[in-house]
Enzyme design. Structure first.
Site, PDB file in Angstrom:
ATOM      1  N   SER A 179       0.789  -1.222   0.000  1.00 26.31           N
ATOM      2  CA  SER A 179       0.000   0.000   0.000  1.00 26.31           C
ATOM      3  C   SER A 179       0.827   1.281   0.000  1.00 26.31           C
ATOM      4  CB  SER A 179      -0.994   0.016   1.156  1.00 26.31           C
ATOM      5  OG  SER A 179      -0.400  -0.368   2.348  1.00 26.31           O
ATOM      6  N   HIS A 207      -5.326  -3.013  -3.095  1.00 25.06           N
ATOM      7  CA  HIS A 207      -4.880  -2.094  -4.150  1.00 25.06           C
ATOM      8  C   HIS A 207      -4.662  -2.810  -5.490  1.00 25.06           C
ATOM      9  CE1 HIS A 207      -4.281   1.121  -1.217  1.00 25.06           C
ATOM     10  NE2 HIS A 207      -3.748   0.200  -0.439  1.00 25.06           N
ATOM     11  N   LYS A 238     -11.797   0.818  -2.300  1.00 28.67           N
ATOM     12  CA  LYS A 238     -10.773   1.476  -3.112  1.00 28.67           C
ATOM     13  C   LYS A 238     -11.252   1.571  -4.563  1.00 28.67           C
ATOM     14  CE  LYS A 238      -7.659   1.099   0.533  1.00 28.67           C
ATOM     15  NZ  LYS A 238      -6.870   0.264   1.404  1.00 28.67           N
TER      16      LYS A 238
HETATM   17  C1  LIG Z   1      -7.051  -0.016   2.822  1.00 27.78           C
HETATM   18  C2  LIG Z   1      -6.498  -1.355   3.114  1.00 27.78           C
HETATM   19  C3  LIG Z   1      -7.169  -2.246   3.954  1.00 27.78           C
HETATM   20  C4  LIG Z   1      -8.385  -1.840   4.721  1.00 27.78           C
HETATM   21  O1  LIG Z   1      -9.499  -1.756   3.910  1.00 27.78           O
HETATM   22  P1  LIG Z   1     -10.710  -0.783   4.353  1.00 27.78           P
HETATM   23  O2  LIG Z   1     -11.846  -1.281   3.560  1.00 27.78           O
HETATM   24  O3  LIG Z   1     -10.303   0.586   4.027  1.00 27.78           O
HETATM   25  O4  LIG Z   1     -10.886  -0.997   5.826  1.00 27.78           O
HETATM   26  C5  LIG Z   1      -6.646  -3.505   4.115  1.00 27.78           C
HETATM   27  N1  LIG Z   1      -5.517  -3.873   3.486  1.00 27.78           N
HETATM   28  C6  LIG Z   1      -4.826  -3.042   2.694  1.00 27.78           C
HETATM   29  C7  LIG Z   1      -3.581  -3.516   2.023  1.00 27.78           C
HETATM   30  C8  LIG Z   1      -5.297  -1.756   2.492  1.00 27.78           C
HETATM   31  O5  LIG Z   1      -4.607  -0.919   1.726  1.00 27.78           O
END
Ligand SMILES: *Cc1c(COP(=O)(O)O)cnc(C)c1O
Length: 386
Positions: A179, A207, A238
């Site tokens: 991330s 991602h 996302k």
């Molecule tokens: C954003 C993210 C999460 C968490 O997801 P949310 O739906 O925002 O709680 C988990 N793992 C990774 C790698 C992320 O980037």
């Protein structure tokens, strides 16, 4: 004794180290241009990679579901909180990822922190990449399994650590796309080790979904390894542009999680509107392949432009780290870019290591080449002047 003193002292220390975090309030929907500080900004930081948070077809469908099914779900998934919209979304996710079944959690965070303790318990081993997301780290902690952190994406280090613990039951877990650095897991290496040593494999596609693979289906599609990961986790927050987390896999896996995962069982489920928005967005990714294609084009165009201006940049994903180093300088560059209408935050400790502060640019399918060219030039100029 002043009961606030410790907190105030620590906040002051954060300020002095340029690590104090301030909330930035966006005054428009999340899209490639946003309103911020009362002016138009090019958004180069959003996780909404396919620009689906404010998409007309998604909103129209969600609005229809809103009027039909209301705002709240009224219960947890196992009591009264499972509606038709939840099931439709899970079916759509399972199909999109080519799996038997899917289970939706309230967030990606809740998925990781709930699922990992189901897969592993005291006596088991979890092998976790050193750059994994905080929600994976929390899941590992809650599991009470032995957590062994291996060097970032280093399969030789991982295998050495597995061999030091022969015959133990466990899990290998990794971000699919990391991330902060935006690099991609060595999936062939990871799956080979998991299979060879009888360990479960789990990939966090937060991602990756909607970003990599020819049709945006994520890591397995990117490596042409469809169906090989045991536990495919991801988020709807996302590229999908909605909210929620999910796990795709076998019926055994999803049935087990429904019966055991605390964050699934003891939390009110998401609203039908959210489920509907996510489902329509998934359909759009299939119906309008230009979104994923344009995003992938934008990534190589933007990295190329940065390099032409002498700024090191290379990424195959929508996350493009631009290394700065000093926290103070990173914050200054980010502030100056904001003044010029480019929204690109500085990423600092504790999200990344101390002294490794960076700008983290995130691209969208709807950024135009002109916008990206202007941003690349401004970034290079601003770093040189800082
Ligand atoms: C954003 C993210 C999460 C968490 O997801 P949310 O739906 O925002 O709680 C988990 N793992 C990774 C790698 C992320 O980037």
């Amino acid at each position: 004794m002043d009961k606030w003193k410790r907190m105030e002292g620590e906040l002051q220390a954060l300020r002095e180290q340029h690590l104090y975090r301030e909330i930035k309030v966006i005054e428009s929907p999340q899209r490639s241009h946003v309103r911020y500080r009362d002016r138009d900004m090019l958004m180069l930081a959003s996780n909404s990679y396919l620009d689906l948070c404010d998409e007309a077809q998604v909103k129209a469908y969600a609005a229809k579901v809103l009027m039909e099914y209301g705002t709240g779900s009224g219960g947890s998934r196992l009591t009264t909180g499972t509606g038709i919209c939840h099931i439709r979304l899970e079916d759509a996710l399972a199909r999109f990822k080519g799996r038997e079944a899917a289970i939706v959690f309230n967030t990606g965070f809740a998925a990781n922190s709930g699922v990992i303790p189901c897969l592993c318990r005291q006596g088991d081993v979890i092998y976790s990449d050193e750059l994994n997301h905080a929600s994976i780290i929390d899941g590992c902690r809650q599991s009470r399994a032995e957590t062994v952190v291996y060097r970032h994406n280093d399969m030789a280090d991982l295998e050495r650590k597995i061999r030091e613990r022969p015959g133990r039951q466990g899990l290998i877990v990794s971000d699919g796309v990391f991330s902060m650095d935006g690099d991609i897991v060595d999936l062939p290496g990871l799956v080979e080790l998991a299979d060879a040593y009888g360990l479960l494999s789990m990939i966090d596609e937060a991602h990756a979904t909607g970003v990599i693979g020819a049709t945006g289906r994520g890591c397995e599609e990117h490596f042409r390894m469809e169906g090989r990961v045991d536990v495919l986790m991801g988020t709807l927050s996302k590229a999908i542009g909605a909210e929620g987390g999910y796990v795709c896999g076998s019926h055994t896996l999803t049935e087990y999680l429904k019966n055991k995962a605390r964050s699934y069982i003891f939390s009110t489920s998401l609203s039908p509107v959210t489920m509907a928005a996510a489902k329509r967005a998934l359909e759009l990714i299939e119906e309008e392949p230009w979104r994923v294609e344009r995003l992938q084009e934008n990534i190589s165009f933007f990295c190329g432009r940065l390099r032409e201006h002498g700024v090191e940049a290379a990424s195959e994903t929508a996350i493009i780290p631009i290394r700065i180093g000093e926290e103070e300088k990173a914050v200054k560059v980010s502030e100056r870019l904001l003044e010029q209408g480019f929204f690109i935050p500085a990423i600092r400790y504790p999200t990344v290591k101390k002294g490794e502060a960076m700008l983290r640019a995130a691209l969208m399918a709807t950024h135009t080449k002109e916008e990206l060219a202007a941003a690349a030039a401004a970034i290079a100029r601003t770093i040189a002047l800082a």
